[in-house]
Scaffold this active site. Structure first.
Site, mmCIF file in Angstrom:
data_model
loop_
_atom_site.group_PDB
_atom_site.id
_atom_site.type_symbol
_atom_site.label_atom_id
_atom_site.label_comp_id
_atom_site.label_asym_id
_atom_site.label_seq_id
_atom_site.Cartn_x
_atom_site.Cartn_y
_atom_site.Cartn_z
ATOM 1 N N ARG A 46 0.831 -1.206 0.000
ATOM 2 C CA ARG A 46 0.000 0.000 0.000
ATOM 3 C C ARG A 46 0.871 1.263 0.000
ATOM 4 N NH1 ARG A 46 2.007 2.680 3.322
ATOM 5 N NH2 ARG A 46 1.774 2.830 5.568
ATOM 6 N N LYS A 86 0.768 5.136 1.255
ATOM 7 C CA LYS A 86 0.039 5.962 2.217
ATOM 8 C C LYS A 86 -0.665 7.078 1.447
ATOM 9 C CE LYS A 86 1.439 7.601 6.798
ATOM 10 N NZ LYS A 86 1.278 6.294 7.408
ATOM 11 N N LYS A 122 4.552 -6.035 21.926
ATOM 12 C CA LYS A 122 4.065 -4.809 22.573
ATOM 13 C C LYS A 122 3.177 -5.184 23.758
ATOM 14 C CE LYS A 122 2.581 -1.324 20.207
ATOM 15 N NZ LYS A 122 2.009 -0.428 19.155
ATOM 16 N N HIS A 174 9.191 -5.302 12.176
ATOM 17 C CA HIS A 174 9.110 -4.121 11.309
ATOM 18 C C HIS A 174 10.499 -3.734 10.828
ATOM 19 C CE1 HIS A 174 5.146 -2.493 13.274
ATOM 20 N NE2 HIS A 174 5.044 -3.731 12.845
ATOM 21 N N GLU A 224 8.773 0.550 4.063
ATOM 22 C CA GLU A 224 8.499 -0.102 5.349
ATOM 23 C C GLU A 224 7.994 -1.525 5.089
ATOM 24 O OE1 GLU A 224 6.359 1.594 9.135
ATOM 25 O OE2 GLU A 224 4.888 0.441 8.018
ATOM 26 N N ALA A 274 -3.691 -8.886 14.568
ATOM 27 C CA ALA A 274 -3.513 -7.436 14.377
ATOM 28 C C ALA A 274 -4.741 -6.812 13.715
ATOM 29 C CB ALA A 274 -2.267 -7.165 13.547
ATOM 30 N N GLU A 277 -7.401 -6.541 16.460
ATOM 31 C CA GLU A 277 -7.024 -5.517 17.448
ATOM 32 C C GLU A 277 -7.189 -4.122 16.849
ATOM 33 O OE1 GLU A 277 -4.419 -2.767 19.623
ATOM 34 O OE2 GLU A 277 -4.245 -3.391 17.533
ATOM 35 N N HIS A 278 -6.843 -3.997 15.578
ATOM 36 C CA HIS A 278 -6.979 -2.707 14.893
ATOM 37 C C HIS A 278 -8.449 -2.284 14.863
ATOM 38 C CE1 HIS A 278 -5.898 0.434 12.047
ATOM 39 N NE2 HIS A 278 -6.981 0.104 11.369
HETATM 40 P P1 GTP Z 1 3.695 5.177 12.950
HETATM 41 O O1 GTP Z 1 4.051 4.730 11.559
HETATM 42 O O2 GTP Z 1 3.240 6.578 12.989
HETATM 43 O O3 GTP Z 1 2.663 4.273 13.567
HETATM 44 O O4 GTP Z 1 5.007 5.194 13.829
HETATM 45 P P2 GTP Z 1 6.111 4.125 14.251
HETATM 46 O O5 GTP Z 1 7.121 3.995 13.157
HETATM 47 O O6 GTP Z 1 6.604 4.556 15.579
HETATM 48 O O7 GTP Z 1 5.298 2.796 14.443
HETATM 49 P P3 GTP Z 1 5.607 1.246 14.524
HETATM 50 O O8 GTP Z 1 6.800 0.794 13.726
HETATM 51 O O9 GTP Z 1 5.548 0.798 15.937
HETATM 52 O O10 GTP Z 1 4.297 0.743 13.795
HETATM 53 C C1 GTP Z 1 4.053 1.003 12.453
HETATM 54 C C2 GTP Z 1 2.816 0.255 11.984
HETATM 55 O O11 GTP Z 1 2.720 -1.046 12.576
HETATM 56 C C3 GTP Z 1 1.495 0.891 12.351
HETATM 57 O O12 GTP Z 1 1.147 1.891 11.435
HETATM 58 C C4 GTP Z 1 0.539 -0.323 12.300
HETATM 59 O O13 GTP Z 1 0.236 -0.674 10.952
HETATM 60 C C5 GTP Z 1 1.393 -1.418 12.874
HETATM 61 N N1 GTP Z 1 1.229 -1.507 14.336
HETATM 62 C C6 GTP Z 1 2.085 -1.070 15.296
HETATM 63 N N2 GTP Z 1 1.623 -1.325 16.521
HETATM 64 C C7 GTP Z 1 0.431 -1.940 16.365
HETATM 65 C C8 GTP Z 1 -0.557 -2.457 17.281
HETATM 66 O O14 GTP Z 1 -0.427 -2.372 18.505
HETATM 67 N N3 GTP Z 1 -1.667 -3.030 16.738
HETATM 68 C C9 GTP Z 1 -1.855 -3.144 15.397
HETATM 69 N N4 GTP Z 1 -2.981 -3.711 14.953
HETATM 70 N N5 GTP Z 1 -0.949 -2.655 14.501
HETATM 71 C C10 GTP Z 1 0.172 -2.068 14.974
HETATM 72 MG MG MG Z 2 3.056 3.828 9.903
#
Ligand code: GTP
Ligand code: MG
Length: 227
Positions: free
Chosen positions: A73, A75, A142, A150, A169, A181, A184-185
């Site tokens: 995807r 953004k 988490k 990631h 990413e 996930a 939970e989302h």
């Molecule tokens: P963002 O991209 O703004 O979220 O910042 P970040 O780089 O600090 O985030 P992180 O790498 O922890 O998470 C990036 C992506 O992972 C999110 O946009 C979600 O798609 C997914 N993600 C992270 N934490 C969760 C969670 O607790 N639940 C679910 N369902 N998805 C998560």
């Molecule tokens: Mg993100």
């Protein structure tokens, strides 16, 4: 199989979004913005192809497909602008380049837990891939129970004028982790409306994450024994 949640940048739409958020005069140049989108989208295709090739190779040599499916995807501009505001990044093209690594994203859903590192190792060992960021929510889930690996990798894209690199990413997780996930989302989204439900299901959800992990580990054991 790559499911494409295609979201090509529509310049008219971008301009409209920028005007709506009152950011049109703060983003210096729509053209540069769309250039970034193009580069990120091409980088995404490169990474997607690399992963498909790795899966093909593994399947041919070892009769096993590490990857169940992938989802790509881009953004959308509205969420990008929202993220820049939320994180307090400067509303400039340079700031987007330096701070936002998830304009292009690919989710790799693997068949088994071991496949996560199989995919990661095979990808990051490639000469043209550089790991920019790594968050291991599998070794250290988490607090809500979320598990996934990631990565942000940077990859060269060959354009008419030469090569440029761009970040992508990558979220790598098993079918069970992906299933969890998604739920939970959904729950988190719904919880904005009903906080009582958040309370009610948070603990239960954390427990299901652990159970799913156990189930996936035993299924992996059975599968390996049968190979
Ligand atoms: P963002 O991209 O703004 O979220 O910042 P970040 O780089 O600090 O985030 P992180 O790498 O922890 O998470 C990036 C992506 O992972 C999110 O946009 C979600 O798609 C997914 N993600 C992270 N934490 C969760 C969670 O607790 N639940 C679910 N369902 N998805 C998560
Ligand atoms: Mg993100």
């Amino acid at each position: 199989m790559i499911l494409q949640r295609r979201n090509f940048l529509n310049l008219g739409e971008l301009q409209r979004q920028m005007e709506l958020s009152g950011l049109n005069d703060r983003l210096d140049n729509v053209q540069r913005f769309s250039q970034i989108y193009l580069l990120r989208r091409l980088a995404l295709k490169e990474v997607g192809t690399k992963l498909e090739n790795l899966d093909d190779e593994y399947s041919a040599l070892h009769f096993h497909n590490p990857i169940h499916h992938m989802e790509e995807r881009m953004k959308n501009p509205a969420s990008l602008l929202e993220k820049i505001e939320r994180k307090g990044y400067g509303m400039t093209i340079d700031s987007i380049q330096e701070n936002v690594f998830d304009i292009a994203g690919i989710r790799v859903v693997t068949n088994y837990i071991d496949d996560i590192h199989r995919v990661e190792d095979a990808l990051v060992n490639q000469d043209d891939i550089t790991v920019v960021k790594r968050k291991d929510y599998i070794t250290k889930p988490k607090s809500n129970g979320y598990r996934s690996l990631h990565l942000v990798v940077s990859v060269p894209v060959f354009l008419a004028e030469g090569a440029q690199t761009a970040p992508v990413e990558i979220q790598i997780r098993t079918i069970g982790m992906d299933m969890w996930a998604s739920l939970e989302h959904k729950l988190r989204y719904k919880n904005h409306i009903d906080p009582d439900k958040a309370q009610k299901y948070a603990g239960q959800l954390k427990d299901t994450a652990r159970q799913l992990n156990q189930i996936e580990a035993s299924m992996q054991g059975i599968y390996q024994d049968l190979l």
